[in-house]
Design a protein around this motif. Sequence first.
Motif, PDB file in Angstrom:
ATOM      1  N   ASP A  59       0.775  -1.223   0.061  1.00  9.26           N
ATOM      2  CA  ASP A  59       0.095   0.020  -0.062  1.00  9.26           C
ATOM      3  C   ASP A  59       0.873   1.310  -0.059  1.00  9.26           C
ATOM      4  N   LEU A  60       2.161   1.062   0.463  1.00 10.78           N
ATOM      5  CA  LEU A  60       3.005   2.308   0.175  1.00 10.78           C
ATOM      6  C   LEU A  60       4.344   1.715   0.358  1.00 10.78           C
ATOM      7  N   ALA A  61       5.378   2.234  -0.515  1.00 12.44           N
ATOM      8  CA  ALA A  61       6.711   1.713  -0.634  1.00 12.44           C
ATOM      9  C   ALA A  61       7.346   3.159  -0.462  1.00 12.44           C
ATOM     10  N   ILE A  62       8.493   3.213   0.291  1.00 13.14           N
ATOM     11  CA  ILE A  62       9.110   4.298   0.719  1.00 13.14           C
ATOM     12  C   ILE A  62      10.549   4.285  -0.018  1.00 13.14           C
ATOM     13  N   THR A  63      11.124   5.528  -0.144  1.00 11.52           N
ATOM     14  CA  THR A  63      12.407   5.490  -0.991  1.00 11.52           C
ATOM     15  C   THR A  63      13.554   5.438  -0.043  1.00 11.52           C
ATOM     16  N   ASP A  64      13.688   4.228   0.480  1.00 12.93           N
ATOM     17  CA  ASP A  64      14.907   3.894   1.325  1.00 12.93           C
ATOM     18  C   ASP A  64      16.167   3.878   0.868  1.00 12.93           C
ATOM     19  N   SER A  65      16.134   3.258  -0.376  1.00 10.27           N
ATOM     20  CA  SER A  65      17.545   3.011  -1.251  1.00 10.27           C
ATOM     21  C   SER A  65      18.199   4.285  -2.049  1.00 10.27           C
ATOM     22  N   ALA A  66      19.198   4.886  -1.201  1.00  3.94           N
ATOM     23  CA  ALA A  66      19.934   6.081  -1.748  1.00  3.94           C
ATOM     24  C   ALA A  66      20.295   6.043  -3.096  1.00  3.94           C
ATOM     25  N   ILE A  80      12.874  12.924  -6.866  1.00  2.00           N
ATOM     26  CA  ILE A  80      12.164  12.405  -5.961  1.00  2.00           C
ATOM     27  C   ILE A  80      12.886  12.453  -4.852  1.00  2.00           C
ATOM     28  N   LYS A  81      12.330  12.881  -3.562  1.00  2.00           N
ATOM     29  CA  LYS A  81      13.042  12.709  -2.263  1.00  2.00           C
ATOM     30  C   LYS A  81      13.305  11.428  -1.549  1.00  2.00           C
ATOM     31  N   ARG A  82      14.291  11.255  -0.659  1.00  8.37           N
ATOM     32  CA  ARG A  82      14.526   9.959  -0.120  1.00  8.37           C
ATOM     33  C   ARG A  82      14.041   9.976   1.149  1.00  8.37           C
ATOM     34  N   LEU A  83      13.319   9.119   1.532  1.00  4.55           N
ATOM     35  CA  LEU A  83      12.774   8.550   2.831  1.00  4.55           C
ATOM     36  C   LEU A  83      13.274   7.431   3.298  1.00  4.55           C
ATOM     37  N   SER A  84      14.341   7.446   4.338  1.00  2.00           N
ATOM     38  CA  SER A  84      14.975   5.986   4.731  1.00  2.00           C
ATOM     39  C   SER A  84      13.867   5.406   5.675  1.00  2.00           C
ATOM     40  N   GLY A 199      21.579  -1.154  18.922  1.00  8.25           N
ATOM     41  CA  GLY A 199      23.250  -1.521  18.765  1.00  8.25           C
ATOM     42  C   GLY A 199      23.424  -2.950  18.311  1.00  8.25           C
ATOM     43  N   ASP A 200      22.226  -3.515  17.622  1.00 11.48           N
ATOM     44  CA  ASP A 200      22.340  -4.741  17.221  1.00 11.48           C
ATOM     45  C   ASP A 200      23.133  -4.846  15.838  1.00 11.48           C
ATOM     46  N   GLN A 201      23.075  -3.481  15.279  1.00 12.24           N
ATOM     47  CA  GLN A 201      24.013  -3.521  14.303  1.00 12.24           C
ATOM     48  C   GLN A 201      24.668  -2.106  14.434  1.00 12.24           C
ATOM     49  N   VAL A 202      25.774  -1.614  13.589  1.00 12.50           N
ATOM     50  CA  VAL A 202      26.449  -0.472  13.688  1.00 12.50           C
ATOM     51  C   VAL A 202      25.433   0.725  13.963  1.00 12.50           C
ATOM     52  N   HIS A 203      25.846   1.555  14.784  1.00 13.44           N
ATOM     53  CA  HIS A 203      24.915   3.017  14.905  1.00 13.44           C
ATOM     54  C   HIS A 203      25.202   3.847  13.729  1.00 13.44           C
ATOM     55  N   ILE A 204      24.103   4.344  13.192  1.00  9.29           N
ATOM     56  CA  ILE A 204      24.071   5.155  11.974  1.00  9.29           C
ATOM     57  C   ILE A 204      23.597   6.589  12.687  1.00  9.29           C
ATOM     58  N   PRO A 205      24.361   7.521  12.684  1.00  9.08           N
ATOM     59  CA  PRO A 205      23.829   8.901  13.157  1.00  9.08           C
ATOM     60  C   PRO A 205      22.980   9.366  12.009  1.00  9.08           C
ATOM     61  N   VAL A 206      22.038  10.516  12.467  1.00  9.45           N
ATOM     62  CA  VAL A 206      21.076  11.246  11.735  1.00  9.45           C
ATOM     63  C   VAL A 206      21.718  11.933  10.688  1.00  9.45           C
ATOM     64  N   TRP A 207      22.921  12.378  10.583  1.00  8.15           N
ATOM     65  CA  TRP A 207      23.425  13.188   9.799  1.00  8.15           C
ATOM     66  C   TRP A 207      24.051  12.154   8.523  1.00  8.15           C
ATOM     67  N   ALA A 208      24.476  10.885   9.181  1.00 11.25           N
ATOM     68  CA  ALA A 208      24.917   9.969   7.874  1.00 11.25           C
ATOM     69  C   ALA A 208      23.695   9.291   7.288  1.00 11.25           C
ATOM     70  N   ASP A 209      22.545   9.255   7.902  1.00 11.80           N
ATOM     71  CA  ASP A 209      21.626   8.814   7.222  1.00 11.80           C
ATOM     72  C   ASP A 209      21.052   9.880   6.052  1.00 11.80           C
ATOM     73  N   LYS A 210      21.172  10.872   6.701  1.00 10.43           N
ATOM     74  CA  LYS A 210      20.528  12.203   5.734  1.00 10.43           C
ATOM     75  C   LYS A 210      21.414  12.234   4.510  1.00 10.43           C
ATOM     76  N   PHE A 211      22.970  12.163   4.471  1.00 13.31           N
ATOM     77  CA  PHE A 211      23.664  12.177   3.609  1.00 13.31           C
ATOM     78  C   PHE A 211      23.920  10.733   2.719  1.00 13.31           C
ATOM     79  N   TYR A 212      23.007   9.772   2.771  1.00 18.12           N
ATOM     80  CA  TYR A 212      23.192   8.813   2.244  1.00 18.12           C
ATOM     81  C   TYR A 212      24.183   7.825   2.574  1.00 18.12           C
ATOM     82  N   LEU A 213      24.790   7.872   3.591  1.00 19.34           N
ATOM     83  CA  LEU A 213      26.050   6.859   4.194  1.00 19.34           C
ATOM     84  C   LEU A 213      25.778   5.963   4.938  1.00 19.34           C
TER      85      LEU A 213
END
Length: 256
Positions: A59-66, A80-84, A199-213
């Motif tokens: 019903d909804l597919a979001i643009t997680d793939s940078a 299109i905007k990315r929404l992780s 912490g089950d996987q490596v922590h990804i900061p908000v800034w890193a997610d924002k810049f597709y990293l």
Amino acid sequence: MSTTPTTHRILGIDFFDGSAKEAIDIMRTKGGLLVVPAAPALKDLDRSPDYRDALLNADLAITDSAFMVLIWNRLQPIPIKRLSGLEYLRDLLLEPDVRQPGNTLWIMASPVSTKRNLDWLAGQGIVIPEDNIYMAPMYGTAPIDDPTLLERLNRLRPQHVIVTIGGGTQERLGLYLKRNLAYRPAIHCIGAAIAFLSGDQVHIPVWADKFYLGWLFRSLAEPKRYIPRYWDARKLLAIMLRNRSRLPKLRSELRS
């Protein structure tokens, strides 16, 4: 607000173009299946009929793939905007109805990840009743059939179901639930997103997610696991160049 989402058709899938808050409001109002396709799974659209069926019937597919967003925005004049998935989950966990005990059922991937995720959620003030935690079995590649999970959901009837298992499988499970449940909850297939917070996987900061990293953080943390996976995802470029908005034909159909 309007519950009619703005979408762009990419590889035959209607991807939502909006904010996390808008997506959450749509899911809360209409229920159904939300998917968060990543490039390593999207590259298999032409060879995995069950996976593509799940994406087509979401019903909804979001643009997680940078990677997908970057390619699309180079190919098309209207970006299109990315929404992780991570951004979506952060906002979802702020919602009072999601935080309400008993109103959300969590489908977890393993005992170790379950403990870490529950400890982190408790630290955020979100306490999950034991009956609202379901340990997913190994579903494999066969068609999914899980009557135990169906029985529990139909008995508890939570408004939200949050699926935290791997991409390619969680979407098939989500579609199975959508088609077989006796009611219509909001099914959020957010995969590893909570693992980046707990912490089950490596922590990804908000800034890193924002810049597709996010991919870089995962690759540096577990290179043997993720570098081959993301290298293999390069095949998505050729698929998008060939098809753009069209759904790729299945390889089995091309061979026949």
